[in-house]
Design a protein around this motif. Structure first.
Motif, mmCIF file in Angstrom:
data_model
loop_
_atom_site.group_PDB
_atom_site.id
_atom_site.type_symbol
_atom_site.label_atom_id
_atom_site.label_comp_id
_atom_site.label_asym_id
_atom_site.label_seq_id
_atom_site.Cartn_x
_atom_site.Cartn_y
_atom_site.Cartn_z
ATOM 1 N N HIS A 147 105.245 60.819 68.128
ATOM 2 C CA HIS A 147 105.831 59.557 68.612
ATOM 3 C C HIS A 147 107.236 59.378 68.046
ATOM 4 O O HIS A 147 107.477 59.654 66.867
ATOM 5 N N GLY A 260 110.608 53.443 79.327
ATOM 6 C CA GLY A 260 111.256 54.010 78.139
ATOM 7 C C GLY A 260 110.234 54.685 77.250
ATOM 8 O O GLY A 260 110.550 55.128 76.158
ATOM 9 N N SER A 261 108.998 54.718 77.718
ATOM 10 C CA SER A 261 107.930 55.340 76.928
ATOM 11 C C SER A 261 108.009 56.856 77.076
ATOM 12 O O SER A 261 108.224 57.366 78.181
ATOM 13 N N CYS A 262 107.824 57.568 75.957
ATOM 14 C CA CYS A 262 107.812 59.038 76.004
ATOM 15 C C CYS A 262 106.415 59.562 75.706
ATOM 16 O O CYS A 262 106.240 60.737 75.421
ATOM 17 N N SER A 263 105.438 58.674 75.748
ATOM 18 C CA SER A 263 104.060 59.076 75.472
ATOM 19 C C SER A 263 103.567 60.007 76.559
ATOM 20 O O SER A 263 104.009 59.947 77.706
ATOM 21 N N PRO A 284 120.044 59.498 77.290
ATOM 22 C CA PRO A 284 120.607 58.728 76.163
ATOM 23 C C PRO A 284 122.011 59.197 75.772
ATOM 24 O O PRO A 284 122.854 58.373 75.409
ATOM 25 N N SER A 314 113.732 56.784 81.076
ATOM 26 C CA SER A 314 114.364 57.662 80.076
ATOM 27 C C SER A 314 113.291 58.558 79.485
ATOM 28 O O SER A 314 113.563 59.322 78.556
ATOM 29 N N GLY A 334 116.904 55.260 70.286
ATOM 30 C CA GLY A 334 115.959 54.272 70.819
ATOM 31 C C GLY A 334 116.673 53.023 71.312
ATOM 32 O O GLY A 334 116.390 52.504 72.396
ATOM 33 N N GLU A 338 116.738 51.315 74.975
ATOM 34 C CA GLU A 338 116.142 49.976 75.138
ATOM 35 C C GLU A 338 117.175 48.995 75.693
ATOM 36 O O GLU A 338 116.868 48.199 76.590
ATOM 37 N N GLY A 360 106.028 51.213 77.955
ATOM 38 C CA GLY A 360 106.417 51.435 76.566
ATOM 39 C C GLY A 360 106.381 50.126 75.799
ATOM 40 O O GLY A 360 106.825 49.089 76.315
ATOM 41 N N GLY A 361 105.849 50.176 74.589
ATOM 42 C CA GLY A 361 105.724 48.957 73.786
ATOM 43 C C GLY A 361 107.080 48.402 73.385
ATOM 44 O O GLY A 361 107.412 47.242 73.657
ATOM 45 N N GLU A 362 107.887 49.246 72.737
ATOM 46 C CA GLU A 362 109.208 48.783 72.308
ATOM 47 C C GLU A 362 110.055 48.432 73.527
ATOM 48 O O GLU A 362 110.791 47.446 73.538
ATOM 49 N N THR A 363 109.918 49.245 74.545
ATOM 50 C CA THR A 363 110.673 49.031 75.778
ATOM 51 C C THR A 363 110.330 47.666 76.377
ATOM 52 O O THR A 363 111.215 46.893 76.752
ATOM 53 N N GLY A 404 102.392 52.770 76.014
ATOM 54 C CA GLY A 404 102.646 54.159 76.388
ATOM 55 C C GLY A 404 101.447 54.940 76.880
ATOM 56 O O GLY A 404 101.488 55.553 77.941
HETATM 57 P P1 ADP Z 1 105.318 53.873 73.705
HETATM 58 O O1 ADP Z 1 104.549 52.638 74.070
HETATM 59 O O2 ADP Z 1 105.010 55.051 74.571
HETATM 60 O O3 ADP Z 1 105.223 54.179 72.251
HETATM 61 P P2 ADP Z 1 107.892 52.692 73.238
HETATM 62 O O4 ADP Z 1 108.767 52.036 74.257
HETATM 63 O O5 ADP Z 1 107.166 51.809 72.273
HETATM 64 O O6 ADP Z 1 106.862 53.607 74.032
HETATM 65 O O7 ADP Z 1 108.686 53.707 72.340
HETATM 66 C C1 ADP Z 1 109.502 54.695 72.863
HETATM 67 C C2 ADP Z 1 110.805 54.697 72.082
HETATM 68 O O8 ADP Z 1 111.510 55.890 72.412
HETATM 69 C C3 ADP Z 1 111.719 53.534 72.434
HETATM 70 O O9 ADP Z 1 112.368 53.046 71.301
HETATM 71 C C4 ADP Z 1 112.723 54.182 73.379
HETATM 72 O O10 ADP Z 1 113.958 53.518 73.406
HETATM 73 C C5 ADP Z 1 112.828 55.560 72.798
HETATM 74 N N1 ADP Z 1 113.265 56.536 73.821
HETATM 75 C C6 ADP Z 1 113.022 56.465 75.151
HETATM 76 N N2 ADP Z 1 113.541 57.516 75.803
HETATM 77 C C7 ADP Z 1 114.123 58.270 74.860
HETATM 78 C C8 ADP Z 1 114.825 59.504 74.920
HETATM 79 N N3 ADP Z 1 115.021 60.145 76.086
HETATM 80 N N4 ADP Z 1 115.310 60.003 73.764
HETATM 81 C C9 ADP Z 1 115.098 59.366 72.593
HETATM 82 N N5 ADP Z 1 114.429 58.201 72.467
HETATM 83 C C10 ADP Z 1 113.953 57.641 73.593
#
Ligand code: ADP
Length: 420
Positions: A147, A260-263, A284, A314, A334, A338, A360-363, A404
């Motif tokens: 993560h 924005g989730s990368c999960s 990014p 992203s 991040g 975001e 995505g949570g943070e997103t 995610g």
């Molecule tokens: P999840 O719920 O899947 O954990 P989040 O949105 O909480 O997703 O977290 C993903 C984080 O990765 C965010 O802070 C987002 O801005 C960051 N992120 C998204 N895309 C990229 C990327 N291509 N490269 C680096 N960081 C990224």
């Protein structure tokens, strides 16, 4: 606001809607408030209020003080029970906020022992002998290892907790849980007598969550994932009024997904959706070097056919994320993403988007903040833990905030086929 049965302090936005959806499923009238509630906030009445913080990766002092402020607000309203809700994969940074926040809530509520139970079997999160599994692998072997913000490299919950908390954590193992509610009650009181302030409770089936719920009827404080809500259903709480939920349920405008989730699960969902619908990837590095990325994405959205959904993402695989983080730094990469997705959400809702999914949570946290949403009414669950929601106030949209790893591979398509 009328009598408050349950107050939930959630450490991120999607986690908040997750438990809000489950509390609604078991019969509570639920609203979700974004950030620490205002004393003079104009909130509708509810039996359960979920306060959505963005405290998972915040500095520990901020996470503790915001959580205590939320508790204070609940206590002034005579709340019966408080739940500290974190992710079902126990997402925490190396320093970790779960322990310090739980310690502060224990102290303030005066609770003797609080459970630690991130299990949610319906979504493949189970706890056995104190170890957290994601599907059929240990947490530390799941995609959570990589993560971007909260890589999880161990799976023993007591060990994770011990590293973060001042207090000691015991275990109520599965062989006790399967003996039923009375056995769990006894085990909790034995752990308490031997000086533990936390108890990891095993749960591998939804039925175990129902068992665990029974001895918690009078608990002042519980900690865990959204699954613990399933054991807290109350016959004496009026079920959500379907007429009220149906009201205003139709919405017009474009359907948009911002991811924005990368999960791993989101990556599948994005890959699936892209095959059938227009999709734009944000890079990014390009966002960092050329201003105006969000504006260009908005122009791209406006150029797409308005009668079908579109996706801006992203979302990247671990190698792509690492490349961006190596070039920009973890936090900056991040934040750039975001900020861009939040700006697109604001522009797009202004330009007539009707339904918006944030993945995505943070997103989701960044998007909801940018939209200025202060509370959400909870609607139908699209997938376990992901309901449609409707923001209070003047924003005429429906929002789905997807954590995610939640939802099936067709989640985005399923969501747009599900009414509020
Ligand atoms: P999840 O719920 O899947 O954990 P989040 O949105 O909480 O997703 O977290 C993903 C984080 O990765 C965010 O802070 C987002 O801005 C960051 N992120 C998204 N895309 C990229 C990327 N291509 N490269 C680096 N960081 C990224």
């Amino acid at each position: 606001m009328s009598e408050l049965s349950i107050g939930v302090i959630a450490d991120d936005f999607t986690g908040a809607t997750d438990i809000a959806g489950l509390l609604k499923r078991v019969g509570y009238r639920v609203i979700q408030i974004i950030g620490v509630p205002e004393d003079d906030g104009d909130y509708p009445s509810a039996d359960a209020v979920v306060v959505a913080l963005k405290s998972r990766t915040a500095p520990v002092g901020d996470a503790v003080s915001e959580s205590l402020a939320a508790l204070d607000w609940f206590e002034r309203r005579g709340v019966r029970q408080v739940i500290f809700k974190y992710c079902s994969t126990f997402d925490s940074t190396a320093d970790g906020n779960i322990g310090p926040v739980a310690d502060a809530l224990l102290e303030k509520t005066g609770e003797e022992i609080a459970i630690i139970c991130p299990a949610f079997p319906e979504n493949g999160r189970t706890i056995y002998n104190g170890h957290l599994f994601v599907g059929d692998v240990l947490l530390e072997n799941s995609s959570m290892r990589d993560h971007p913000l909260t890589p999880m490299r161990r799976s023993d919950l007591a060990g994770l907790m011990q590293a973060q908390s001042r207090h000691s954590t015991g275990l109520v193992p599965f062989r006790v849980v399967e003996r039923g509610a009375e056995a769990v009650r006894q085990a909790l009181s034995d752990l308490q007598r031997s000086g533990h302030r936390y108890a990891v409770v095993d749960a591998i089936r939804d039925a175990d969550l129902l068992t665990i719920g029974s001895p918690l009827r009078d608990a002042r404080l519980m900690t865990g994932g959204s699954g613990i809500a399933l054991g807290l259903g109350r016959g004496d709480v009026a079920a959500a009024d379907p007429a009220r939920s149906a009201e205003g349920s139709s919405i017009s405008g474009r359907d948009l997904v911002l991811s924005g989730s990368c999960s791993e699960r989101t990556r599948e969902q994005v890959a699936h959706f892209r095959k059938s619908y227009p999709a734009l990837q944000l890079d990014p590095l390009a966002l960092a070097s050329e201003p105006g990325g969000a504006q260009r994405a908005l122009e791209w959205i406006a150029d797409q056919p308005s009668d079908g959904p579109v996706l801006v993402y992203s979302t990247e695989d671990p190698a792509g994320v690492r490349a961006a983080q190596d070039a920009l730094g973890v936090a900056a990469a991040g934040k750039i993403v975001e900020d861009a997705l939040a700006a697109i959400a604001v522009g797009a809702t202004g330009a007539g988007v009707g339904r918006l999914i944030a993945a995505g949570g943070e997103t989701s946290g960044a998007i909801v903040k940018a939209l200025g949403v202060t509370w959400l009414e909870i609607g139908t669950e699209i997938a376990p833990g992901v309901p449609w929601t409707r923001p209070g106030g003047e924003t005429p949209i429906h929002l789905a905030l997807k954590s995610g790893n939640f939802g099936g591979p067709r989640f985005f398509e399923d969501a747009f086929a599900t009414p509020f």
